[in-house]
Scaffold this motif. Structure first.
Motif: not given
Ligand SMILES: [Zn+2]
Length: 294
Positions: A71, A137, A201
């Motif tokens: 990130e 992801h 997350h």
């Molecule tokens: Zn991530």
């Protein structure tokens, strides 16, 4: 492109003909280090994918080091040097690191092909909902990884046509391992008590979609939740019987600790960036099983 000794190719073909099974991951043939395809990737699991396909014909450099977060990682000057020496760069597709660093990477090595390994996946996916970013992801779904390793194989063959037989045989072996992993995960999650899990997350959305699970995120658009949002999360978790919160080694998360203690549970760490993908995903699935049956 590096020149290769044709004897290597002949021996690879002979080793392929020797058995009905696809060839082993590696030929065991020594390859001159200056002849290897120098591959850049963004994250650790991708390095594992490329090594599984390329064997000793490739040398892989990972841009985001272990423990760093995709990130917000920023590259070092030494990495720019590595980038300038690379033959090809495989991106995940839409992780924030890539969006930020791509201009610097391509200016450090303007002739280097940059291949988006999610190009097929993104083409299939519908437009993201308004106000929501595309979930980057994609490597946390074994079925989507099968598409990513196909893109990697195609691109390596283009770069290094003499390695074609090895790359294709390795693709077949690795695809089989991903299918086995998929079955293993389904087996582990079969007796779960609930589908919902709470996570700091939200990295496991594609995984959740594959296995019929539902991800509830603590983090909102990359930020800590407000006090009011935390109360809403705690209420929702209590209703669903959730006690534990999933954390990751790359994110420190005080709000996750606070929520877990309100629920009289714990923060359970699951790594979304395993260096050994098959083993790491097996461990992750085992952890999910425990969290979903507690
Ligand atoms: Zn991530």
């Amino acid at each position: 492109m590096p020149r290769r000794f044709s004897i290597t190719a002949v021996l690879i073909i002979l080793s392929l003909l020797a058995g009905c099974q696809p060839a082993a991951k590696d030929t065991g043939m020594p390859i001159n280090p200056s002849d290897t395809v120098k591959v850049l990737v963004s994250i650790l699991p991708q390095a594992d994918f490329v090594k599984n396909i390329g064997g000793s014909r490739v040398e892989v450099t990972v841009l985001i080091p272990p423990g760093a977060s995709p990130e917000d990682y920023e590259m070092s000057p030494r990495q720019i040097q590595k980038i300038s020496e690379a033959d090809i760069y495989f991106t995940v597709g839409s992780i924030p690191f890539e969006q930020i660093s791509l201009p610097r990477i391509s200016s450090a090595n303007p002739d280097m092909p940059i291949i988006n390994t999610s190009e097929d996946i993104m083409a299939e996916e519908q437009e993201p909902h308004e106000g929501h970013q595309h979930d980057p992801h994609v490597w946390l779904s074994p079925s989507l990884v099968k598409e990513q390793v196909q893109v990697i194989t195609r691109s390596l063959i283009k770069m290094d046509p003499e390695g074609k037989d090895l790359y294709e045989a390795n693709l077949e072996v690795y695809t089989g391992e991903l299918d086995e992993l998929d079955l293993e995960i389904k087996g582990l999650l079969a007796d779960r008590h609930r589908d919902d899990f709470l996570i700091y997350h939200p990295a496991w959305g594609y995984f959740a979609a594959d296995y019929g699970l539902h991800e509830i995120a603590v983090e909102k658009d990359g930020k800590e939740p407000t006090a009011q949002e935390m109360m809403q999360i705690i209420t929702a978790a209590r209703e669903k019987g959730i006690k534990n919160v999933i954390g990751s080694p790359q994110h420190s998360a005080r709000s996750a600790e606070a929520i877990a203690s309100q629920l009289q549970g714990q923060v359970k760490v699951i790594d979304p960036l395993p260096a050994d993908y098959i083993a790491g995903m097996g461990e992750a699935a085992q952890a999910f099983k425990e969290i979903l049956t507690d």
